[in-house]
Every structure is written in structure tokens, then in C-alpha cells.
Scaffold this motif. Structure first.
Motif, PDB file in Angstrom:
ATOM      1  N   ARG A  39       0.935  -1.323  -0.040  1.00  0.00           N
ATOM      2  CA  ARG A  39       0.013   0.073   0.087  1.00  0.00           C
ATOM      3  C   ARG A  39       0.786   1.283   0.055  1.00  0.00           C
ATOM      4  O   ARG A  39       0.655   2.159  -0.892  1.00  0.00           O
ATOM      5  CB  ARG A  39      -1.085  -0.028   1.167  1.00  0.00           C
ATOM      6  CG  ARG A  39      -1.796  -1.028   1.259  1.00  0.00           C
ATOM      7  CD  ARG A  39      -2.913  -0.833   2.398  1.00  0.00           C
ATOM      8  NE  ARG A  39      -2.362  -0.752   3.778  1.00  0.00           N
ATOM      9  CZ  ARG A  39      -2.996  -0.735   4.774  1.00  0.00           C
ATOM     10  NH1 ARG A  39      -4.343  -0.724   4.778  1.00  0.00           N
ATOM     11  NH2 ARG A  39      -2.319  -0.500   6.015  1.00  0.00           N
ATOM     12  N   TYR A  42       2.225   1.957  -3.540  1.00  0.00           N
ATOM     13  CA  TYR A  42       1.371   2.340  -4.416  1.00  0.00           C
ATOM     14  C   TYR A  42       1.339   3.998  -4.227  1.00  0.00           C
ATOM     15  O   TYR A  42       1.336   4.528  -5.107  1.00  0.00           O
ATOM     16  CB  TYR A  42      -0.006   1.928  -4.194  1.00  0.00           C
ATOM     17  CG  TYR A  42      -0.834   1.894  -5.162  1.00  0.00           C
ATOM     18  CD1 TYR A  42      -0.768   1.425  -6.519  1.00  0.00           C
ATOM     19  CD2 TYR A  42      -1.931   2.864  -4.994  1.00  0.00           C
ATOM     20  CE1 TYR A  42      -1.648   1.831  -7.635  1.00  0.00           C
ATOM     21  CE2 TYR A  42      -2.811   3.125  -6.176  1.00  0.00           C
ATOM     22  CZ  TYR A  42      -2.601   2.638  -7.339  1.00  0.00           C
ATOM     23  OH  TYR A  42      -3.615   2.740  -8.308  1.00  0.00           O
ATOM     24  N   THR A 121      -5.526   9.064   2.234  1.00  0.00           N
ATOM     25  CA  THR A 121      -5.565   7.952   1.823  1.00  0.00           C
ATOM     26  C   THR A 121      -6.797   7.394   2.472  1.00  0.00           C
ATOM     27  O   THR A 121      -7.248   7.903   3.505  1.00  0.00           O
ATOM     28  CB  THR A 121      -4.358   7.197   2.169  1.00  0.00           C
ATOM     29  OG1 THR A 121      -4.019   7.332   3.510  1.00  0.00           O
ATOM     30  CG2 THR A 121      -3.152   7.623   1.351  1.00  0.00           C
ATOM     31  N   MET A 123      -7.940   3.228   3.226  1.00  0.00           N
ATOM     32  CA  MET A 123      -7.488   2.124   3.016  1.00  0.00           C
ATOM     33  C   MET A 123      -8.342   0.910   3.716  1.00  0.00           C
ATOM     34  O   MET A 123      -8.637   1.141   4.954  1.00  0.00           O
ATOM     35  CB  MET A 123      -6.009   1.661   3.086  1.00  0.00           C
ATOM     36  CG  MET A 123      -5.104   2.483   2.522  1.00  0.00           C
ATOM     37  SD  MET A 123      -5.024   2.288   0.815  1.00  0.00           S
ATOM     38  CE  MET A 123      -3.633   3.520   0.069  1.00  0.00           C
ATOM     39  N   GLU A 124      -9.112   0.064   3.149  1.00  0.00           N
ATOM     40  CA  GLU A 124      -9.924  -0.978   3.667  1.00  0.00           C
ATOM     41  C   GLU A 124     -10.987  -0.406   4.582  1.00  0.00           C
ATOM     42  O   GLU A 124     -11.217  -0.825   5.691  1.00  0.00           O
ATOM     43  CB  GLU A 124      -9.108  -1.945   4.418  1.00  0.00           C
ATOM     44  CG  GLU A 124      -8.228  -2.823   3.463  1.00  0.00           C
ATOM     45  CD  GLU A 124      -6.934  -2.354   3.103  1.00  0.00           C
ATOM     46  OE1 GLU A 124      -6.216  -1.839   3.575  1.00  0.00           O
ATOM     47  OE2 GLU A 124      -6.711  -2.538   1.794  1.00  0.00           O
ATOM     48  N   SER A 152      -8.429   1.822  -1.115  1.00  0.00           N
ATOM     49  CA  SER A 152      -8.426   0.667  -1.487  1.00  0.00           C
ATOM     50  C   SER A 152      -9.428  -0.019  -0.925  1.00  0.00           C
ATOM     51  O   SER A 152     -10.220   0.271   0.242  1.00  0.00           O
ATOM     52  CB  SER A 152      -7.170  -0.331  -0.619  1.00  0.00           C
ATOM     53  OG  SER A 152      -7.314  -0.211   0.642  1.00  0.00           O
ATOM     54  N   THR A 153     -10.094  -1.204  -1.651  1.00  0.00           N
ATOM     55  CA  THR A 153     -11.208  -2.099  -0.884  1.00  0.00           C
ATOM     56  C   THR A 153     -11.422  -3.148  -1.716  1.00  0.00           C
ATOM     57  O   THR A 153     -10.527  -3.743  -2.657  1.00  0.00           O
ATOM     58  CB  THR A 153     -12.529  -0.973  -1.278  1.00  0.00           C
ATOM     59  OG1 THR A 153     -13.763  -1.501  -0.631  1.00  0.00           O
ATOM     60  CG2 THR A 153     -12.950  -0.937  -2.726  1.00  0.00           C
ATOM     61  N   LEU A 208      -4.462  -5.917  -5.869  1.00  0.00           N
ATOM     62  CA  LEU A 208      -3.776  -6.280  -5.009  1.00  0.00           C
ATOM     63  C   LEU A 208      -3.671  -7.653  -4.435  1.00  0.00           C
ATOM     64  O   LEU A 208      -4.989  -8.148  -3.860  1.00  0.00           O
ATOM     65  CB  LEU A 208      -4.066  -5.214  -3.362  1.00  0.00           C
ATOM     66  CG  LEU A 208      -3.155  -5.498  -2.233  1.00  0.00           C
ATOM     67  CD1 LEU A 208      -1.775  -5.219  -2.641  1.00  0.00           C
ATOM     68  CD2 LEU A 208      -3.858  -4.421  -1.317  1.00  0.00           C
ATOM     69  N   ALA A 223      -7.907  -7.142 -10.745  1.00  0.00           N
ATOM     70  CA  ALA A 223      -8.668  -6.492  -9.646  1.00  0.00           C
ATOM     71  C   ALA A 223     -10.205  -6.889  -9.159  1.00  0.00           C
ATOM     72  O   ALA A 223     -10.891  -6.355  -8.512  1.00  0.00           O
ATOM     73  CB  ALA A 223      -9.086  -4.946 -10.243  1.00  0.00           C
ATOM     74  N   ASN A 226      -8.840  -7.738  -4.167  1.00  0.00           N
ATOM     75  CA  ASN A 226      -8.553  -6.683  -3.602  1.00  0.00           C
ATOM     76  C   ASN A 226      -8.196  -5.496  -4.774  1.00  0.00           C
ATOM     77  O   ASN A 226      -7.445  -6.040  -5.559  1.00  0.00           O
ATOM     78  CB  ASN A 226      -7.531  -6.769  -2.606  1.00  0.00           C
ATOM     79  CG  ASN A 226      -7.835  -7.396  -1.213  1.00  0.00           C
ATOM     80  OD1 ASN A 226      -8.158  -8.693  -1.566  1.00  0.00           O
ATOM     81  ND2 ASN A 226      -8.249  -6.799  -0.193  1.00  0.00           N
ATOM     82  N   TYR A 227      -8.507  -4.133  -4.629  1.00  0.00           N
ATOM     83  CA  TYR A 227      -7.815  -3.335  -5.692  1.00  0.00           C
ATOM     84  C   TYR A 227      -7.531  -1.824  -4.904  1.00  0.00           C
ATOM     85  O   TYR A 227      -8.175  -1.577  -4.033  1.00  0.00           O
ATOM     86  CB  TYR A 227      -9.003  -3.168  -6.596  1.00  0.00           C
ATOM     87  CG  TYR A 227     -10.140  -2.553  -6.543  1.00  0.00           C
ATOM     88  CD1 TYR A 227     -10.417  -1.114  -6.734  1.00  0.00           C
ATOM     89  CD2 TYR A 227     -11.125  -3.318  -6.061  1.00  0.00           C
ATOM     90  CE1 TYR A 227     -11.474  -0.515  -6.348  1.00  0.00           C
ATOM     91  CE2 TYR A 227     -12.507  -2.865  -5.943  1.00  0.00           C
ATOM     92  CZ  TYR A 227     -12.601  -1.368  -6.206  1.00  0.00           C
ATOM     93  OH  TYR A 227     -13.975  -1.003  -6.045  1.00  0.00           O
ATOM     94  N   LEU A 228      -6.705  -1.138  -5.305  1.00  0.00           N
ATOM     95  CA  LEU A 228      -6.365  -0.069  -5.176  1.00  0.00           C
ATOM     96  C   LEU A 228      -6.596   1.162  -6.367  1.00  0.00           C
ATOM     97  O   LEU A 228      -6.206   0.686  -7.424  1.00  0.00           O
ATOM     98  CB  LEU A 228      -4.834   0.085  -4.849  1.00  0.00           C
ATOM     99  CG  LEU A 228      -4.183  -0.521  -3.710  1.00  0.00           C
ATOM    100  CD1 LEU A 228      -2.977  -1.202  -3.947  1.00  0.00           C
ATOM    101  CD2 LEU A 228      -4.137   0.338  -2.497  1.00  0.00           C
TER     102      LEU A 228
END
Length: 241
Positions: A39, A42, A121, A123-124, A152-153, A208, A223, A226-228
Motif C-alpha cells: 500500500r 502504491y 488515503t 484503505m480498507e 483500497s477496497t 492487490l 482487480a 482487492n484493488y487500489l
């Protein structure tokens, strides 16, 4: 009357229950420890973090916040889980890292810090809130013109259900059962649509991937799980499209 928080009390309670073990790389947050370097890389693809003002929304116990601070950024971390913020603050003190941690939502922070940050950011986190589009709008408002937003999710696909829910939670026991709700997973097309409505332009998307046996995470072009997503708030005069 204050507007209700964009948060699910059961989700907050679930993560708060793991607060004391957040920084244990062999505990239930092990996947986050393994994903964190990827992460960070990226985020750094947009440029060095040294000297940048960064906001980490849904920072949890501070894994990414601390990593970005150690990379030279001035970091503010937001989370609505009080116990996680307490753990993050204590760990930063023990490690000699400077991070400004606050118990606030993205929407609350945007009301007083609009256009403040070079990098934002999240993330998750989006898959754990009732109204993810509201968070995306706040992320857009918090970034300065020309600033970057990284999210990211989890994608809402059968493969994501098999790997991230059945596999990670019930077969391999990498995460506590109930950590994820498949119906809250977000397709990239949905996230990009919310972002564009909020005035953000899409820069890049990356998958990811995570091997739990080798404990290896890497960026990919897949993707489906997980993806960013790298987004940018256009500078003055630029179009978001």
C-alpha cells in the motif's frame, strides 16, 4: 442537531475488540501487516512523501499512518474507534513517530479542513461504512487542488466472496469471522462513479494480490478481489474527466 455519524456501531465494536493486538504481526491483523508495504509503495508511485501533508482516513491502529510518517510526510490519522486511536497514539510515542491522531469522521474533518492535504488515503474502510459515497465526497473535499487520493477496497465479485470471505475468514482463519459483508463490497465502476461525482479524476487502478501461505503481497492487473484506486483532484482550470 448534529448529523448522525456515517458509521456502523457493530463494525466499530468489532475492530475495537482487536485494538490491543493491532500491532502484532502474527495476530488477527497479520494480513494488514503483510499488505502495508505494498500500500505504501502504491502511494509513493505518485511521488516521494517527504514534506507532503497527508491524511489517513480510517487509520485504525496506525499501520499506514506510521509508515507514511517514517517516509517523511506530515500525517494526520482519523478513525472513529476510540480504542484504536489510543493504541495508535501509544505506538507512535513508543516508536518516536509523529502522527496527529484524531477521533473524527472524514465528513467531520472536511467541514474544517477542506483543501488542506496533498495526499489523502482511505484503505480498507469504505466496505465497512453505511454510506461510502459520502466518504468519497469528503476525501475529494479534503484534498487540495492537484492533490492525490488513494483508496483500497474489495470488489463485489464471486471470486472476492470465495477468497476474502469464505477463504480468509472461515477456512484459513486469517481474519475473524464476520469481518466482511459481501453486500458491502464495491465494484470499481461504482467507486469511480462516486469519485467523478465528487470531482475526482481517475489516474490508475491496480489489483492487490496476497499469498497467505508465503505472506507475500504484490500489485497486479487483476482487480477481481482487492484493488487500489489512485484518484486526483484536478488543479484549477483542469477537467476531472
Amino acid at each position: 442537531m448534529a448529523e448522525p455519524l456515517n458509521a456502523d456501531p457493530s463494525e466499530l465494536a468489532r475492530f475495537q475488540s482487536a485494538a490491543s493486538r493491532w500491532w502484532d504481526p502474527e495476530g488477527e491483523m497479520r494480513p494488514l501487516h503483510d499488505l502495508n508495504p505494498v500500500r505504501l509503495r502504491y502511494v509513493e508511485r505518485a511521488g516521494p512523501l517527504t514534506g507532503r501533508s497527508v491524511l489517513d482516513v480510517g487509520c485504525g491502529g496506525g499501520l499506514l499512518s506510521e509508515a507514511m510518517a517514517r517516509a517523511g510526510a506530515t500525517v494526520t490519522g482519523l478513525d472513529l474507534a476510540h480504542e484504536l486511536i489510543d493504541v495508535a497514539r501509544l505506538h507512535a510515542i513508543e516508536g518516536g513517530v509523529s502522527v496527529d491522531y484524531r477521533v473524527e469522521s472524514a465528513e467531520q474533518h472536511a467541514a474544517t479542513h477542506a483543501g488542506r492535504y496533498d495526499t489523502v488515503t482511505c484503505m480498507e474502510m469504505l466496505e465497512h461504512v453505511p454510506d461510502p459515497a459520502s466518504v468519497v465526497e469528503a476525501l475529494a473535499n479534503l484534498a487540495r487542488p492537484g492533490g492525490d487520493v488513494f483508496v483500497s477496497t474489495l470488489n463485489r465479485t464471486p471470486r472476492a466472496y470465495l477468497l476474502a470471505v469464505l477463504g480468509a475468514e472461515y477456512v484459513l482463519r486469517l481474519l475473524p469471522a464476520g469481518t466482511h459483508s459481501y453486500e458491502r463490497f464495491i465494484r470499481p465502476s461504482e467507486l469511480v462513479d462516486w469519485a467523478r461525482r465528487a470531482g475526482l479524476a481517475m489516474v490508475d487502478i491496480a489489483g492487490l494480490e496476497y499469498d497467505p501461505f508465503g505472506r507475500v503481497a504484490r500489485l497486479s492487473t487483476d482487480a477481481r478481489v482487492n484493488y487500489l484506486l489512485h484518484l486526483r483532484r484536478p488543479a484549477a482550470g483542469e477537467s476531472p474527466c
